[in-house]
Design an enzyme around this catalytic site. Structure first.
Site, PDB file in Angstrom:
ATOM      1  N   GLY A   1      58.916  11.559 -28.022  1.00  0.00           N
ATOM      2  CA  GLY A   1      59.735  10.415 -28.373  1.00  0.00           C
ATOM      3  C   GLY A   1      61.119  10.863 -28.381  1.00  0.00           C
ATOM      4  O   GLY A   1      62.175  10.066 -27.935  1.00  0.00           O
TER       5      GLY A   1
ATOM      6  N   ARG B   1      40.015  27.059 -24.159  1.00  0.00           N
ATOM      7  CA  ARG B   1      39.527  26.536 -25.397  1.00  0.00           C
ATOM      8  C   ARG B   1      38.046  26.007 -25.289  1.00  0.00           C
ATOM      9  O   ARG B   1      37.527  26.305 -26.382  1.00  0.00           O
ATOM     10  CB  ARG B   1      40.484  25.745 -25.998  1.00  0.00           C
ATOM     11  CG  ARG B   1      41.823  26.382 -26.142  1.00  0.00           C
ATOM     12  CD  ARG B   1      43.029  25.432 -26.709  1.00  0.00           C
ATOM     13  NE  ARG B   1      44.302  26.332 -26.920  1.00  0.00           N
ATOM     14  CZ  ARG B   1      45.325  25.398 -27.278  1.00  0.00           C
ATOM     15  NH1 ARG B   1      45.256  24.300 -27.327  1.00  0.00           N
ATOM     16  NH2 ARG B   1      46.425  26.313 -27.386  1.00  0.00           N
TER      17      ARG B   1
END
Lengths: 636, 217, 294
Positions: free
Chosen positions: A15, A298
Site C-alpha cells: 500500500g 517451504r
C-alpha cells in the site's frame, strides 16, 4: 494540484509503495489503515528480499531467479509478471537503498546476500533478520514526507467495510468505519487500491501472522464481485516456534545461514538435545533431499516435518516438534545475521537458541492466493507491459489489488524472500497502472450522484446496528477460535476430500452461527468487538472460498497436498537429460508422461466467484509464455 | 528554514550549559581552592587570599561580568528549565534518572544557598567594611554556629555534585562523549573531580574553625 | 495439529472456580487439560477509561493462565468472557496489539508501573497480581488504547526521511557502507515506534492540554534516533543541516535532560543516548558553521 483522488487501503509495504507512486504522479491519495502504518504485518518479515545482484561469485542470473520462482511455485504463476518482477528486483533494492534502508554489508561495503530455500545461489538481500521492518521504514518515511507536503491524507484507525460502485459497476469509492467513533462514511475516489495483506488469522492461533491479517477486506471485495484466485494455495511455514497464543516465525534465514533440522534417531530418546551425540541425530531433510538439504522450499520442508511427527511418530518427545539447530554455528556470525529472531526466541521461549536447539513446527504463514488481478503481456519483452492500466486490476473496474491480498506471483508455493519483493514490486506496478487508469477517466468521482454512496453507507450502518442490537448468544471470539481450529485440522498441510467436505459443512454451520452473534457490548466509542465480529463473519466466508477451492483441486501442487492424488517421484533422481524428455530411465519416462498429463488437467488458476449460493469455482489457463514447464519439482 | 544561530532556544540552552562549566564551574573550583587556604589562618587568608583578590584591577567588572551575571543567568534559566521536566525517580530508579532529579533539586537548593552565602559575605562586606577587613574572622564566627556550618556543608556538597554531574551531562549535550562507555568513563572522572572538590571545600570549611587566629600577625 | 481454542479459557469467578459455561472442545487432548490443571490463575488490575475525556476507574479480573502466556494473550483470552473478579459482566477491555512478537510496537502499556510491550511481558516473570495501565504521556482513546500521533508528528518535525528524486530506479549502484557503520546504523533502524522511550522521558511532556500532533514540546528520543540514522546515510546526509536546524529549534535536542531513561526502557535496546550525544556533537559543529556562515 489538479490531480485526481485515489484511495489506497492498507499501510503495509504494498500500500505504501502504491501511495508513493500515485502521489508522486501528482494525484491525491487517501491512505486507509486499521492502525498506524508502522504496525502493519510487513514489519514481521524477517529473512530478506530476493534480487539477483550476482555479487557472491556464484554466477547467479535473473533467468535463474525466474526459473526458481516458477518452479518453486509449481509452475502455477502467470509467467510474464514473474519475469518482470525478477527483472525489476535489483532496481527495487537500489531504490530501497536510496531511501535509507540499512541492508547488511560485506566487508567491502557492498550489499550482502544470503542463501534461502528453494535456490542454490545466495540471492537474498537482508537487513539483519528484520528486513521487513527496515523496508517499511524506508517507504513509511517517504510517505510521511508526502504527507507533510499535503499530498497524502492518512486515515489511520479506519476500516474498509465495502466498495461503492457506480451505475456501470465501476468502483468509485469505499465505505469505511472510524474505529474510534464508529462513524460509517463514504469516500469517493477515481480508483481504489486494496493492499490489505494476508489471511493467516483463518488458522488462529497456529499462524505466524499478525492478528489483523484476517483477509476480511479481500473477502468484502470478493463478496462485491471481485474474483478470488488460487484460494486453496496457502503456505505453511516449516519453522515456527511452538506457542499457544501465536506460533512465531523463525526465519528461513536460520536454515539459509546453516541451521540444521533434526530429531533424535530414537523417538523415545528423552535426553536434552545437546546431550544427544551427532551419530544419534536424524537430519531427515539432509537425508531425504541431499541436493538442497535444509534449504528445500517451504512446502517440502513443512510436509517433511509433518511426516516425521504425524506419520512416523518421530517428533521430539513424541509430539509435534522438531529441532532447528544453530548451536554449531559461529556465535558472533549468527548474532549479526539473525539477531532479531534470536531475540524473539529468547524472549518468548525463555531459552537461548545459541545454547540449545529451537523447537519448531509448521504454521500457517502466507496466502499465495488472493484477489484475481490482470496483467498485460508485452510481446516485446515477454514480461508485463509497463504502465498498462490492466496490470493489477481486479475483475471489478476501478479496483486494484497488490501485496499479499493479490494472487499474482507465487503460484502454488512462495519461495522465501520473494514476498517482500512481490509486495514492493506489485505496489509499484499497481501504482503505475492506477496512473494510467486515471488518465483515461473523464468524469471524476466528485461529480457523481450521491445516491450510491448514501445507499452503501446506509447498508453498512444497518449491518452495524443489527450487530449491536443482536443478542444471539454466539461469541465472536469463540467463533474465530472455532474457525481457526477447523481450518488447521481440516484444511491444513495435508488435505483429503472427505475432510474438506466435512469442513465445508462445518463452515456453513459457523456461518449460520455467525449470523447470531452477541457482541456483549454496545459501547458507541472504540468498540473493538463490533469491528472484530464483522471480520469474523467475513473470515468465515473467505474460509468457505478457500475450502471449496481446495476441494476442487484434485492433485498435489506446491502447498496444496492431497496424498490421494500424489504422483510419487521415481526412486532415482532424474538425470538432467530426462527433464528434457531424453532417453533416461523408463521410470522417469513414465513419470514425466503422467506429470505432463496432470499438468494438462490441473495447471490452471482456480477462480472463485461469489454467488448467493456460495462460491462458484472455475479454472482459467496459466500464461506459460516464458518457460515451458518441463521440470517437475525434485529437490532431492 | 530556521537557522540555529537565529533561533534563541538552542543558543540559550547551550549558553546555560556553557556558563555552568565556564565560568561558573571554573569559579567554583577556584573559589574552593582559595578558601581551602583558611587553615593557614586569618592573616594569611585576609592578606594573601582576600587581599590579593581585592587588589585586582577591574575587580567589579570581573565580579559582575564573569561571576554574578553568568551565575544569575545559569540559575534563573535553570529554574525555568526545571518547569518542563517531570522526574519519576521511584518509577524509573536508574542512576542517571536519580542524577537528573538530583540536578534539579540541587539547583533549586543552590539558588537559595548562594543568595544567602553572597548576602552573608560579599554584600555584607560591602555594607560593613569591618567584615571586609576581616573576612576570615567573620566566617569563623559564622561557621562556629553549627546551623550555619551545616548549611555551608550542605551547600558546598550540593554545589560540587551539581557541578560534577553538570559537567558529565554537558559532555553529552555538547557531543564530547557519545558512546555509553565514554559517557560512563567521563562520569567516573566527574565523580572523582566532584569528590576532590568536595574534600577541598570541606577542608576549607574546617580550616576556618581549626586555624590559629593570630598566625603571622 | 492440536486445536486448543484460544477463547476456551474462561475468566474465573471471584472464588477462583472456572466458569462452567465455556465451550467444550471435544477434540482437545488430555495434554491441554493437564496444562490447564497445572496452571495458575492471575489477577489483572486494569485501569479503564471509557472515552478520552471520561474518568478512569479500576477493575479486577481473575483469569486462568497457560504456560507461555503473556499479557497480550491473557487480554485476548479475557475479551471472550469479560467478567470481573466480582462476577460482573463488563465491556471487553480495549487494547492494541498486532504482531505479538515485539516488532510492531502496538501493545506498549504500563505493566506493574513500567512501560513495556505487553506481548513480550511473559506471565511467568510477573507476579500473581498484574497492574495494567495505558501508556502514559499519550492521550487515552479507550482503556489501554492510546493515540501516539505525537510520535509520528515528531518524525515530521525532524524531517526523518531521505529526499529522493522519485521512487523509480535510477540505475545507480548502491553506495558502499562499511560493516562498522552498518552495525551502528542498524541499531536505530530497529525502532518500532512503540513510544515507550517517550513515556519514560521526564522531559517529554504529558499529553494533557496539548494538541494530538503536538509540534512544540520536546520531540523525544525516538525521533532523535531517526535523525541520527538519516544523517549518517550517504544520501540522507544532504539534508543533515536541515534536520539539525529542526532539532535546534524549540522542543529540540537541547530539551533533553540526560536522564537517560529512554535507553534503559527501550525494548529494542536502541542506543538512544549515543544518538543524543552524537547529535550534540553535530549540532555543536553546525552552530559553529552557521556562525561563520560555512
Amino acid at each position: 494540484m489538479s490531480g485526481r483522488q485515489v484511495i489506497v487501503v492498507g499501510g503495509g509495504l504494498g500500500g505504501l509503495w502504491a501511495t508513493l507512486v500515485i502521489a508522486g504522479g501528482g494525484h491525491r491519495v487517501m491512505l486507509f489503515s486499521l492502525f498506524e502504518m508502522m504496525r502493519s504485518h510487513s514489519v514481521c518479515a524477517q529473512g530478506g528480499i530476493n534480487a539477483v545482484l550476482d555479487m557472491q561469485g556464484q554466477h547467479d542470473s535473473v533467468e535463474q531467479h525466474i526459473l526458481d520462482t516458477l518452479k518453486g511455485g509449481g509452475w502455477l504463476a502467470n509467467q510474464p509478471p514473474v519475469k518482470s518482477m525478477c527483472e525489476s528486483a535489483p532496481g527495487l533494492i537500489r531504490t530501497f537503498e536510496r531511501m535509507g534502508v540499512t541492508f547488511s554489508r560485506t566487508p567491502e561495503g557492498l550489499l550482502d546476500q544470503r542463501l534461502f530455500g528453494g535456490v542454490k545461489k545466495k540471492r537474498t538481500c537482508f537487513a539483519g533478520a528484520s528486513t521487513g521492518q527496515q523496508l517499511m521504514h524506508g517507504v513509511d518515511q517517504q510517505v510521511r514526507r508526502l504527507e507533510a507536503e499535503g499530498r497524502v491524507d492518512k486515515h489511520e484507525w479506519w476500516e474498509l467495510l465495502s466498495l461503492v460502485k457506480d451505475a456501470d459497476g465501476v468502483c468509485r469509492g469505499i465505505v469505511a468505519m472510524d474505529l474510534r467513533s464508529l462513524e460509517v462514511r463514504a469516500f469517493r475516489a477515481d480508483a481504489v487500491v486494496l493492499a490489505t495483506g494476508g489471511l493467516g488469522q483463518l488458522y488462529t492461533p497456529q499462524t505466524t501472522c499478525s492478528t489483523n491479517s484476517t483477509g476480511a477486506a479481500a473477502s468484502r471485495a470478493y463478496q462485491q464481485g471481485a474474483r478470488f484466485a488460487n484460494a486453496e494455495l496457502f503456505q505453511f511455514h516449516p519453522t515456527a516456534m511452538i506457542g499457544e497464543d501465536k506460533t512465531r516465525l523463525m526465519s528461513e534465514a536460520a536454515r539459509g545461514e546453516g541451521g540444521r533440522v533434526w530429531v533424535p534417531k530414537d523417538p523415545t530418546d528423552r535426553r536434552e538435545p545437546n546431550r544427544i551425540p551427532e551419530a544419534e541425530r536424524w537430519h531427515f531433510l539432509e537425508e531425504w533431499y541431499p541436493a538442497y538439504g535444509n534449504t528445500v522450499p517451504r512446502d517440502i520442508a513443512s510436509r517433511a516435518i509433518w511426516k516425521i511427527c504425524r506419520e512416523l511418530g518421530h517428533g521430539v518427545g513424541g509430539g509435534d516438534r522438531v529441532y532447528l539447530d544453530l548451536t554449531h554455528l559461529d556465535r558472533a556470525f549468527v548474532e549479526t545475521r539473525l539477531g532479531a529472531i534470536l531475540s524473539i526466541y529468547r524472549k518468548f521461549a525463555g531459552t537461548d537458541p545459541l545454547g540449545a536447539p529451537m523447537e519448531i513446527f509448521p504454521a500457517a504463514h502466507y496466502a499465495m492466493g488472493g484477489l484475481w488481478v490482470d496483467f498485460e503481456h508485452d510481446p516485446a519483452t515477454g514480461g508485463v507491459k509497463p504502465d498498462s492500466p490492466r496490470n493489477h486490476a481486479t475483475s471489478l473496474p476501478g479496483l486494484y489489488a497488490c501485496g499479499e491480498c493479490d494472487y499474482a506471483y507465487h503460484g502454488a508455493n512462495r519461495l522465501g524472500a520473494n514476498s517482500l519483493l512481490s509486495a514492493s514490486y506489485s505496489g509499484r506496478v499497481a501504482g503505475e497502472a492506477v496512473l494510467s487508469h486515471l488518465a483515461g477517466i473523464e468524469r471524476g468521482a466528485e461529480a457523481l450522484a450521491d445516491a450510491p454512496f448514501a445507499a452503501e453507507v446506509a447498508r453498512q450502518q444497518s449491518i452495524n446496528d443489527e450487530l449491536m442490537a443482536n443478542r444471539g448468544g454466539e461469541n465472536p471470539y469463540r467463533l474465530h477460535a472455532a474457525l481457526g481450529a477447523l481450518m488447521t485440522s481440516r484444511v491444513g498441510v495435508v488435505r483429503d476430500n472427505a475432510e474438506l467436505d466435512a469442513a465445508l459443512a462445518e463452515i456453513a454451520e459457523l456461518e449460520q452461527r455467525a449470523a447470531h452473534m452477541d457482541l456483549t457490548e454496545s459501547t458507541p466509542w472504540a468498540n473493538q468487538t463490533l469491528a472484530y465480529a464483522r471480520q469474523v463473519q467475513d473470515m468465515i466466508r473467505l474460509a468457505r472460498v478457500m475450502t471449496a477451492s481446495a476441494r476442487a483441486r484434485d492433485e498435489c501442487r506446491g502447498a496444496h497436498y492431497k496424498p490421494a492424488f500424489e504422483l510419487p517421484l521415481p526412486a532415482s533422481k532424474a538425470a538432467s537429460s530426462a527433464t528434457a524428455g531424453g532417453n533416461a530411465d523408463p521410470a522417469w519416462e513414465a513419470y514425466m508422461a503422467r506429470w505432463q498429463a496432470n499438468n494438462e488437467r490441473w495447471l490452471k488458476t482456480t477462480v472463485a466467484e461469489h454467488t448467493p449460493d456460495g462460491p462458484r469455482i472455475d479454472f482459467e489457463p496459466v500464461d506459460l509464455s516464458v518457460l515451458a514447464p518441463d521440470q517437475p519439482r525434485d529437490y532431492r | 528554514m530556521s537557522s540555529s544561530i537565529s533561533n534563541r532556544h538552542f543558543l540559550l540552552r547551550r549558553l546555560h550549559s556553557l556558563l555552568g562549566v565556564v565560568p561558573v564551574g571554573a569559579f567554583l573550583a577556584f573559589h574552593l581552592w582559595e578558601n581551602s587556604q583558611s587553615r593557614f589562618g586569618a592573616a594569611h587568608f585576609n592578606e594573601e587570599v582576600v587581599g590579593a583578590l581585592a587588589g585586582l584591577n577591574y575587580l567589579p567588572f570581573i565580579e559582575i561580568g564573569l561571576i554574578a551575571l553568568p551565575l544569575a543567568f545559569h540559575a534563573f534559566y535553570g529554574l525555568a528549565i526545571i518547569r518542563d521536566g517531570r522526574a519519576e525517580p521511584m518509577r524509573y530508579g536508574y542512576l542517571r534518572n536519580w542524577l537528573y532529579w538530583m540536578q534539579r533539586l540541587s539547583g533549586i537548593g543552590l539558588v537559595v544557598f548562594i543568595l544567602l552565602h553572597v548576602g552573608m559575605t560579599r554584600i555584607a562586606g560591602l555594607l560593613d567594611p569591618a567584615i571586609h577587613a576581616d573576612l576570615f574572622g567573620h566566617m569563623r564566627s559564622a561557621l562556629s554556629n553549627s546551623l550555619v556550618f551545616d548549611l555551608y556543608l550542605i551547600g558546598l556538597w550540593l554545589a560540587v555534585a551539581h557541578f560534577a554531574n553538570g559537567l558529565a551531562t554537558a559532555a553529552i549535550s555538547w557531543g564530547l562523549t557519545t558512546s555509553a562507555a565514554a559517557q560512563a568513563r567521563f562520569g567516573w572522572f566527574c565523580l572523582g573531580l566532584g569528590l576532590l572538590l568536595g574534600v577541598i571545600g570541606t577542608h576549607g570549611l574546617l580550616g576556618y574553625l581549626s586555624a590559629p587566629v593570630g598566625t603571622g600577625a | 495439529m492440536t486445536s486448543i481454542a484460544g477463547a476456551d479459557r474462561p475468566a474465573l469467578r471471584g472464588d477462583g472456580s472456572a466458569d462452567g459455561a465455556r465451550d467444550t472442545d471435544p477434540s482437545s487432548g488430555s495434554a491441554a487439560d493437564t496444562q490447564r490443571a497445572h496452571s495458575r490463575s492471575v489477577e489483572l488490575q486494569i485501569r479503564r477509561q471509557d472515552a478520552p475525556d471520561a474518568a478512569p476507574y479500576w477493575q479486577r479480573f481473575r483469569i486462568a493462565t497457560r504456560p507461555g502466556d503473556n499479557v497480550v494473550s491473557v487480554l485476548r483470552a479475557l475479551r471472550a468472557d469479560p467478567i470481573t473478579a466480582d462476577g460482573e459482566r463488563v465491556d471487553p477491555v480495549a487494547f492494541e496489539h498486532n504482531c505479538m512478537e515485539e516488532v510492531c510496537g502496538a501493545c506498549a502499556m504500563l505493566i506493574d508501573g513500567s512501560p513495556r510491550p505487553a506481548c513480550s511481558a511473559l506471565l511467568k516473570d510477573l507476579g500473581a497480581v498484574i497492574r495494567l495501565e495505558p501508556l502514559p504521556k499519550f492521550p487515552v482513546v479507550r482503556d489501554l488504547m492510546v493515540d501516539r500521533a505525537r510520535l509520528f508528528a515528531a518524525l515530521k518535525r525532524t524531517r526523518a526521511w531521505v529526499r529522493l528524486d522519485g521512487h523509480w530506479d535510477n540505475h545507480e549502484r548502491a553506495p558502499r557502507i562499511s560493516q562498522r557503520q552498518w552495525a551502528a546504523d542498524y541499531l536505530y533502524s530497529r525502532c518500532m515506534s512503540c513510544g515507550i522511550c517517550l513515556a519514560a522521558c521526564p522531559q517529554f511532556p504529558d499529553a494533557a492540554g496539548r494538541p494530538a500532533d503536538d509540534s512544540a514540546g520536546f520531540v523525544g528520543p525516538a525521533a532523535l534516533g531517526q535523525v541520527r540514522l538519516l544523517n549518517a546515510h550517504p544520501l540522507g546526509r544532504y539534508d543533515k543541516a536541515e534536520r539539525l536546524h529542526a532539532i535546534m529549534a524549540d522542543g529540540g535536542l537541547t530539551d533533553c535532560g540526560n536522564a537517560q531513561n529512554c535507553v534503559r526502557v527501550c525494548p529494542k535496546e536502541i542506543p538512544l543516548t549515543t544518538a543524543i550525544g552524537e547529535l550534540g556533537r553535530q549540532t555543536t559543529v553546525q552552530a559553529v558553521k552557521d556562525f561563520f556562515g560555512v
